[in-house]
Write an enzyme that holds these catalytic residues in place. Structure first.
Site, PDB file in Angstrom:
ATOM      1  N   TYR A  14      86.808  55.125  78.305  1.00 49.72           N
ATOM      2  CA  TYR A  14      86.713  55.358  79.746  1.00 49.72           C
ATOM      3  C   TYR A  14      87.116  54.116  80.542  1.00 49.72           C
ATOM      4  O   TYR A  14      87.525  54.222  81.691  1.00 49.72           O
ATOM      5  CB  TYR A  14      85.277  55.731  80.135  1.00 49.72           C
ATOM      6  CG  TYR A  14      84.974  57.205  80.059  1.00 49.72           C
ATOM      7  CD1 TYR A  14      85.039  57.883  78.855  1.00 49.72           C
ATOM      8  CD2 TYR A  14      84.607  57.913  81.202  1.00 49.72           C
ATOM      9  CE1 TYR A  14      84.741  59.236  78.788  1.00 49.72           C
ATOM     10  CE2 TYR A  14      84.309  59.262  81.144  1.00 49.72           C
ATOM     11  CZ  TYR A  14      84.380  59.913  79.937  1.00 49.72           C
ATOM     12  OH  TYR A  14      84.088  61.251  79.886  1.00 49.72           O
ATOM     13  N   LYS A  65      82.878  58.055  64.431  1.00 48.71           N
ATOM     14  CA  LYS A  65      84.018  58.575  63.672  1.00 48.71           C
ATOM     15  C   LYS A  65      84.491  57.422  62.788  1.00 48.71           C
ATOM     16  O   LYS A  65      85.642  56.968  62.854  1.00 48.71           O
ATOM     17  CB  LYS A  65      85.110  59.065  64.646  1.00 48.71           C
ATOM     18  CG  LYS A  65      86.247  59.816  63.993  1.00 48.71           C
ATOM     19  CD  LYS A  65      85.873  61.193  63.473  1.00 48.71           C
ATOM     20  CE  LYS A  65      87.033  61.838  62.738  1.00 48.71           C
ATOM     21  NZ  LYS A  65      86.649  63.083  62.032  1.00 48.71           N
ATOM     22  N   ASP A 121      82.530  65.110  64.448  1.00 53.66           N
ATOM     23  CA  ASP A 121      82.930  66.518  64.261  1.00 53.66           C
ATOM     24  C   ASP A 121      81.790  67.304  63.610  1.00 53.66           C
ATOM     25  O   ASP A 121      81.492  68.439  63.991  1.00 53.66           O
ATOM     26  CB  ASP A 121      84.245  66.636  63.462  1.00 53.66           C
ATOM     27  CG  ASP A 121      84.288  65.745  62.231  1.00 53.66           C
ATOM     28  OD1 ASP A 121      83.394  64.884  62.063  1.00 53.66           O
ATOM     29  OD2 ASP A 121      85.224  65.905  61.417  1.00 53.66           O
ATOM     30  N   ASP A 178      80.108  62.332  76.228  1.00 50.86           N
ATOM     31  CA  ASP A 178      80.515  63.242  77.299  1.00 50.86           C
ATOM     32  C   ASP A 178      80.673  64.654  76.738  1.00 50.86           C
ATOM     33  O   ASP A 178      80.137  65.623  77.273  1.00 50.86           O
ATOM     34  CB  ASP A 178      81.844  62.755  77.897  1.00 50.86           C
ATOM     35  CG  ASP A 178      82.369  63.691  78.970  1.00 50.86           C
ATOM     36  OD1 ASP A 178      81.568  64.110  79.819  1.00 50.86           O
ATOM     37  OD2 ASP A 178      83.572  64.018  78.942  1.00 50.86           O
ATOM     38  N   ASP A 213      77.767  68.127  76.904  1.00 50.53           N
ATOM     39  CA  ASP A 213      78.041  69.465  77.453  1.00 50.53           C
ATOM     40  C   ASP A 213      77.699  70.530  76.413  1.00 50.53           C
ATOM     41  O   ASP A 213      77.123  71.574  76.739  1.00 50.53           O
ATOM     42  CB  ASP A 213      79.526  69.615  77.838  1.00 50.53           C
ATOM     43  CG  ASP A 213      79.796  69.206  79.283  1.00 50.53           C
ATOM     44  OD1 ASP A 213      79.046  68.363  79.811  1.00 50.53           O
ATOM     45  OD2 ASP A 213      80.759  69.732  79.876  1.00 50.53           O
TER      46      ASP A 213
HETATM   47  C1  IPM Z   1      79.980  63.507  83.151  1.00 46.72           C
HETATM   48  C2  IPM Z   1      81.295  63.908  83.786  1.00 46.72           C
HETATM   49  C3  IPM Z   1      82.078  62.655  84.095  1.00 46.72           C
HETATM   50  C4  IPM Z   1      82.299  61.907  82.798  1.00 46.72           C
HETATM   51  C5  IPM Z   1      83.412  62.908  84.825  1.00 46.72           C
HETATM   52  C6  IPM Z   1      83.228  63.717  86.089  1.00 46.72           C
HETATM   53  C7  IPM Z   1      84.155  61.630  85.099  1.00 46.72           C
HETATM   54  O1  IPM Z   1      81.985  64.769  82.946  1.00 46.72           O
HETATM   55  O2  IPM Z   1      79.198  62.795  83.820  1.00 46.72           O
HETATM   56  O3  IPM Z   1      79.740  63.909  82.018  1.00 46.72           O
HETATM   57  O4  IPM Z   1      83.238  62.220  82.063  1.00 46.72           O
HETATM   58  O5  IPM Z   1      81.539  60.982  82.519  1.00 46.72           O
HETATM   59 MG    MG Z   2      80.910  65.355  81.217  1.00 46.30          MG
END
Ligand code: IPM
Ligand code: MG
Length: 356
Positions: free
Chosen positions: A142, A192, A224, A248, A252
């Site tokens: 990042y 990884k 993975d 990240d 999710d």
């Molecule tokens: C998160 C989001 C952010 C990230 C984006 C919006 C830059 O997806 O906070 O998980 O990737 O960190």
């Molecule tokens: Mg995210």
């Protein structure tokens, strides 16, 4: 007690969900005898529109003058065309870096009333999910050097550099081991290392730390495999620590297995104040301004603020219990299943405030 809270309402559904969290905090203030002073801080696409920059000068200073920051969401398709540094997401990365928020805590909990909302098989959901993803937030790909150049024979080529130092790995590792000690004393470190040099360093630092925390049951998991285990049997995880981009993606995934991304909060903390608290969902521009958004992730982010920045666990518990009580009655917003028709953002806020 008195606290100063910076509010970054942001874009899309951000303002609506922050409004409900503010109502909940004010109710906590009355019940527990605290006063909160709010400062609005402009950041994100709305700031690009207003002042031509998604991260206006002085944003970090305004936040630093507060005890904690609550953020709704930033971004949206409206700003897809703007240059990379004007993108709302760039502001999010900048504030994380400027406030030194290297540790991102993302709990993924299957709330008792919502076992049936999980997309997992009933017998898997029955085992429960209560994990804490600890994502490194200010390093890795990042924040590495990016490059775009023209080649002679292959068209344009780009690079994104993933770099990690021992210092960066060690400080997030310590956070994760310390958190594991406060929970079920299990830590999975995700990397990884079969491919990446940064991961091999990551793993060696984690192994060194694990010798200092013999009471924490430690394991290495390849990223993975972790993605697979999260849908096969998430109950096996307690604390999971990983680098920025893996975190990240996996956070999710972990959120979805709990039923709705609209339910999960996060805390981003560094070594000093202020911490930043935000729902892990995005700005959901398609439903913005329609009173459809789920405010629970933001309300639970406020609970994390009480726990981690204000060291007020009773207030945090009160908020979490109020949310659980409302969910137990079957109330739900449109993003997750429950009893009867979905209710709106403000109605959900009313019910939670009512329980407090
Ligand atoms: C998160 C989001 C952010 C990230 C984006 C919006 C830059 O997806 O906070 O998980 O990737 O960190
Ligand atoms: Mg995210």
């Amino acid at each position: 007690m008195e606290f100063k809270i910076a509010l970054i309402r942001g874009d899309g559904i951000g303002p609506e969900v922050v409004n409900q969290a503010v109502r909940v905090m004010d109710r906590i203030g009355v019940r527990f005898g605290h006063t909160f002073y709010y400062t609005d801080v402009l950041m994100g696409g709305c700031a690009t529109d207003a002042v031509g920059k998604s991260y206006p000068d002085g944003t970090a200073e305004k936040c630093r003058a507060c005890d904690a920051v609550l953020l709704g969401a930033v971004g949206g398709p409206k700003w897809d065309g703007v240059s990379a540094e004007k993108r709302p997401e760039a502001a999010l990365l900048a504030i994380r870096k400027d406030l030194g928020l290297y540790a991102n805590l993302r709990p993924a909990t299957l709330r008792p009333a919502l076992k049936s909302a999980s997309p997992l098989k009933a017998e898997t959901a029955e085992r429960g999910i209560d994990l804490m993803m600890v994502r490194e937030l200010t390093g890795g790909i990042y924040f590495g050097k990016r490059n775009r150049y023209q080649t002679i024979d292959r068209g344009v080529e780009c690079t994104d550099l993933m770099a990690y130092s021992e210092m960066e790995i060690e400080r997030i590792g310590r956070r994760a081991f310390e958190l594991a000690r406060l929970r079920r004393k299990k830590l999975a470190s995700v990397d990884k290392a079969n491919v990446l040099e940064t991961s091999r360093l990551w793993r060696s630092v984690m192994h060194r730390l694990s010798a200092e925390y013999p009471d924490v049951e430690y394991s290495d998991v390849l990223v993975d495999n972790c993605a697979m285990q999260l849908v096969r049997d998430p109950s096996q995880f307690d604390v999971v620590v990983t680098e920025n981009m893996f975190g990240d993606i996996l956070s999710d995934e972990a959120s979805m297995v709990t039923g709705s991304i609209g339910l999960l909060p996060s805390a981003s903390i560094g070594d000093g104040a202020p911490g930043l608290y935000e729902p892990i969902h995005g700005s959901a521009p398609d439903i913005a301004g329609q009173d459809k958004a789920n405010p629970i992730a933001t309300i639970l982010s406020a609970a994390m603020m009480f726990r981690y920045s204000f060291h007020l666990p009773d207030e945090a518990d009160a908020i979490e219990n109020a949310v659980d009580a409302v969910l137990a009655e079957g109330y739900h917003t449109a993003d997750f299943a429950g009893r009867g028709e979905p209710i709106g953002t403000a109605a959900m806020g009313d019910l939670i405030v009512g329980k407090l």
